[in-house]
Write a protein that holds these residues in place. Structure first.
Motif, PDB file in Angstrom:
ATOM      1  N   ASP A 113      -7.737   9.878   9.052  1.00 22.69           N
ATOM      2  CA  ASP A 113      -7.067   8.922   8.199  1.00 22.69           C
ATOM      3  C   ASP A 113      -6.672   9.566   7.363  1.00 22.69           C
ATOM      4  OD1 ASP A 113      -4.831   7.274   7.053  1.00 22.69           O
ATOM      5  OD2 ASP A 113      -5.707   5.764   8.680  1.00 22.69           O
ATOM      6  N   SER A 156       1.407  -1.224   0.212  1.00 22.06           N
ATOM      7  CA  SER A 156      -0.140  -0.495  -0.211  1.00 22.06           C
ATOM      8  C   SER A 156       0.597   1.039  -0.082  1.00 22.06           C
ATOM      9  CB  SER A 156      -0.973  -0.140   1.141  1.00 22.06           C
ATOM     10  OG  SER A 156      -0.102  -0.112   2.749  1.00 22.06           O
ATOM     11  N   THR A 193       5.135   7.240   6.656  1.00 22.57           N
ATOM     12  CA  THR A 193       4.806   5.746   5.688  1.00 22.57           C
ATOM     13  C   THR A 193       4.924   5.604   4.469  1.00 22.57           C
ATOM     14  OG1 THR A 193       3.982   5.604   7.887  1.00 22.57           O
ATOM     15  CG2 THR A 193       3.916   3.778   7.464  1.00 22.57           C
ATOM     16  N   LYS A 194       3.321   6.015   4.122  1.00 21.69           N
ATOM     17  CA  LYS A 194       3.312   5.385   2.981  1.00 21.69           C
ATOM     18  C   LYS A 194       3.646   6.071   1.408  1.00 21.69           C
ATOM     19  CE  LYS A 194       0.437   2.431   4.905  1.00 21.69           C
ATOM     20  NZ  LYS A 194       0.982   1.227   4.931  1.00 21.69           N
ATOM     21  N   ASN A 220      -8.530   3.846   1.622  1.00 20.84           N
ATOM     22  CA  ASN A 220      -8.420   2.818   1.609  1.00 20.84           C
ATOM     23  C   ASN A 220      -9.806   1.744   1.263  1.00 20.84           C
ATOM     24  OD1 ASN A 220      -7.078   0.441   1.666  1.00 20.84           O
ATOM     25  ND2 ASN A 220      -5.757   1.200   3.703  1.00 20.84           N
ATOM     26  N   ARG A 245       8.661   5.656  11.774  1.00 23.40           N
ATOM     27  CA  ARG A 245       7.480   4.965  12.904  1.00 23.40           C
ATOM     28  C   ARG A 245       6.842   6.518  13.102  1.00 23.40           C
ATOM     29  NH1 ARG A 245       4.128   2.232  12.169  1.00 23.40           N
ATOM     30  NH2 ARG A 245       4.310   2.404   9.993  1.00 23.40           N
ATOM     31  N   VAL A 278      -2.941   8.877   5.981  1.00 20.48           N
ATOM     32  CA  VAL A 278      -1.743   8.143   5.826  1.00 20.48           C
ATOM     33  C   VAL A 278      -1.538   8.557   4.062  1.00 20.48           C
ATOM     34  CG1 VAL A 278      -1.964   6.275   6.027  1.00 20.48           C
ATOM     35  CG2 VAL A 278       0.072   7.222   6.646  1.00 20.48           C
ATOM     36  N   TYR A 279      -2.665   8.769   2.904  1.00 19.66           N
ATOM     37  CA  TYR A 279      -2.590   8.450   2.253  1.00 19.66           C
ATOM     38  C   TYR A 279      -2.416   9.751   1.026  1.00 19.66           C
ATOM     39  CZ  TYR A 279      -2.856   3.790   2.504  1.00 19.66           C
ATOM     40  OH  TYR A 279      -2.546   1.998   3.068  1.00 19.66           O
ATOM     41  N   TYR A 310     -10.827   0.222   5.898  1.00 13.47           N
ATOM     42  CA  TYR A 310      -8.937   0.008   6.205  1.00 13.47           C
ATOM     43  C   TYR A 310      -9.138  -0.927   7.697  1.00 13.47           C
ATOM     44  CZ  TYR A 310      -4.147  -0.126   8.256  1.00 13.47           C
ATOM     45  OH  TYR A 310      -2.789  -0.114   9.040  1.00 13.47           O
ATOM     46  N   GLY A 353       3.558   6.349  14.250  1.00 15.40           N
ATOM     47  CA  GLY A 353       2.688   5.676  12.229  1.00 15.40           C
ATOM     48  C   GLY A 353       1.736   6.100  13.233  1.00 15.40           C
ATOM     49  N   THR A 354       0.757   6.235  12.365  1.00 14.28           N
ATOM     50  CA  THR A 354      -0.570   6.399  11.555  1.00 14.28           C
ATOM     51  C   THR A 354      -1.364   5.814  12.685  1.00 14.28           C
ATOM     52  OG1 THR A 354       0.116   7.470   9.784  1.00 14.28           O
ATOM     53  CG2 THR A 354      -2.582   6.984  10.132  1.00 14.28           C
ATOM     54  N   SER A 355      -0.881   4.274  12.569  1.00 20.18           N
ATOM     55  CA  SER A 355      -1.318   3.251  13.879  1.00 20.18           C
ATOM     56  C   SER A 355      -1.955   3.589  15.243  1.00 20.18           C
ATOM     57  CB  SER A 355      -0.627   1.719  13.247  1.00 20.18           C
ATOM     58  OG  SER A 355      -0.269   1.442  12.099  1.00 20.18           O
ATOM     59  N   SER A 398       1.229  10.283   9.128  1.00 15.70           N
ATOM     60  CA  SER A 398       2.457   9.610   8.548  1.00 15.70           C
ATOM     61  C   SER A 398       4.089  10.047   7.723  1.00 15.70           C
ATOM     62  CB  SER A 398       2.216   8.166   9.882  1.00 15.70           C
ATOM     63  OG  SER A 398       1.844   7.294   8.585  1.00 15.70           O
TER      64      SER A 398
HETATM   65  C1  LIG Z   1      -5.505   4.119   6.045  1.00 11.26           C
HETATM   66  C2  LIG Z   1      -4.210   3.677   7.047  1.00 11.26           C
HETATM   67  N1  LIG Z   1      -3.651   4.351   7.846  1.00 11.26           N
HETATM   68  C3  LIG Z   1      -2.943   3.906   8.679  1.00 11.26           C
HETATM   69  C4  LIG Z   1      -2.270   2.981   8.403  1.00 11.26           C
HETATM   70  C5  LIG Z   1      -1.117   2.504   9.078  1.00 11.26           C
HETATM   71  O1  LIG Z   1      -0.106   3.024   8.567  1.00 11.26           O
HETATM   72  P1  LIG Z   1       1.763   2.944   9.855  1.00 11.26           P
HETATM   73  O2  LIG Z   1       2.135   2.437   8.828  1.00 11.26           O
HETATM   74  O3  LIG Z   1       2.035   4.628   9.911  1.00 11.26           O
HETATM   75  O4  LIG Z   1       1.450   3.175  10.969  1.00 11.26           O
HETATM   76  C6  LIG Z   1      -2.215   1.675   7.071  1.00 11.26           C
HETATM   77  C7  LIG Z   1      -1.843   1.134   6.276  1.00 11.26           C
HETATM   78  O5  LIG Z   1      -2.219   0.368   5.929  1.00 11.26           O
HETATM   79  C8  LIG Z   1      -3.616   2.311   6.155  1.00 11.26           C
HETATM   80  O6  LIG Z   1      -4.059   1.507   5.055  1.00 11.26           O
END
Ligand SMILES: Cc1ncc(COP(=O)(O)O)c(C=O)c1O
Length: 356
Positions: A179, A25, A208-209, A151, A217, A181-182, A101, A75-77, A206
């Motif tokens: 969210d 992703s 991350t993506k 997502n 992180r 992240v994208y 997601y 991270g976004t998580s 974050s």
């Molecule tokens: C919508 C969404 N939010 C958060 C995440 C996780 O992000 P991170 O790796 O920054 O924790 C993902 C990962 O696939 C995602 O698709």
């Protein structure tokens, strides 16, 4: 029994990878050697009590907000988890888009929320629809949750729809968690964070993506200062303080963000062109077309999806994410932006598996 796992995350960690891995992703990993940093700039311990000040400032500048509105998270998580934990009490009604997601719904279930859904419809390209939110909203709604870009589809939410969702939330005293992240994969006319649309918005993101910097992180939440303070305090129960070397590297990354993002932009754009060719010529799948983003969700028009994906993996060494993780049982998600040759070959193998 309280929900204490994520089926999707388990699958991603144990079954996602393959020689032709389209179950991704995010973009290709950004190598440390290309970050302009020397060992002398790093240190193991530092002053990170309620945020490392240079990092707080760098995240705030990127988002054009006051540092008091930024809460750092792993991270976004973890940003999503912390934001939801701060906003939701057990039994609270939360509306979340469908499809979405999986980690967002499983975290809400873990927190004991009463989860209700609003539709993002395939036939409208998974567009965010305030009318769908209105249908699901009740005076008890505490939080509305969505992803932008979406997502799995990568649909970009239109600003008027977001504003309307904000109005709806305000009318019942709820917040909107977006969210994002994208979102930085919108390479032209990029919208600002939805945090800027009103005080009811809370945004997470974050590096991350779209930057290939998952290992740092470096994630964060944007929230009004009083809410941000409450989140910092709640975080004392979760993460206490972050890894300081990662904070130092994140500051350098934030200072070089355009360069880092442009490195993968060409791959994302090349892959999107290849995907368009593939979709234009395929009779076996259909998909909502999007302009931006690193993921696309495809509907299998005939045949059984699980056996198709198993054959794709076993005979063609290619993985894609099963749509069941997004409550889309006849679909699969593919990812762009890692390696154009791998993506092109992965799609060719999907065509072969579809026609065999
Ligand atoms: C919508 C969404 N939010 C958060 C995440 C996780 O992000 P991170 O790796 O920054 O924790 C993902 C990962 O696939 C995602 O698709």
């Amino acid at each position: 029994m309280r929900h204490r796992h994520s089926d999707y995350m388990h699958w991603a960690k144990t079954q996602g990878s393959a020689r032709f891995n389209l179950a991704t992703s995010g973009v290709a990993a950004f190598p440390l050697r290309e970050l302009p940093v020397t060992i002398e700039q790093l240190e193991i311990n530092g002053d990170s009590s309620y945020g490392y000040a240079p990092l707080q400032q760098a995240m705030a500048s990127k988002c054009e907000v006051d540092p008091d509105c930024v809460v750092a998270a792993a991270g976004t998580s973890m940003a999503n988890h912390l934001a939801m934990a701060a906003l939701v009490d057990p039994g609270d009604e939360v509306l979340i888009e469908q499809p979405t997601y999986e980690l967002l719904t499983s975290t809400l279930l873990y927190l004991g929320a009463s989860v209700k859904r609003f539709a993002r419809r395939e036939e409208s390209g998974y567009a965010l629809s305030a009318a769908e939110v209105r249908k699901a909203l009740t005076p008890k709604t505490k939080l509305i949750v969505l992803t932008n870009l979406h997502n799995p589809s990568s649909a970009l939410a239109a600003e008027p729809a977001l504003l309307e969702v904000g109005d709806l939330a305000r009318s019942v005293g709820a917040h909107v968690l977006v969210d994002e992240v994208y979102l930085d994969a919108v390479y032209t006319n990029a919208p600002k964070s939805s945090f800027h649309l009103g005080a009811e918005f809370v945004a997470t993101t974050s590096l991350t993506k779209i930057y290939g910097l998952s290992g740092l992180r470096c994630g964060w939440i944007l929230a009004q200062p009083d809410l941000a303070r409450a989140m910092w305090q709640l975080n004392d129960l979760f993460a206490s303080i972050p890894a300081h070397p990662a904070e130092l590297l994140s500051v350098v990354a934030l200072q070089n963000l355009d360069k880092i993002r442009n490195r993968s932009r060409k791959i994302v754009e090349a892959d999107r062109a290849v995907l368009k060719e593939f979709l234009d010529s395929s009779q076996e799948v259909s998909a909502a077309r999007t302009e931006f983003g690193t993921t696309a969700v495809l509907r299998l028009l005939n045949g059984q999806i699980e056996s198709f994906l198993a054959r794709l993996r076993d005979e063609y060494e290619t993985t894609a994410v099963p749509g069941r993780f997004f409550e889309l049982p006849n679909h699969f998600r593919i990812g762009m932006g890692v390696d154009s040759e791998m993506f092109r070959e992965g799609l060719r193998r999907i065509s072969l598996a579809l026609s065999s």
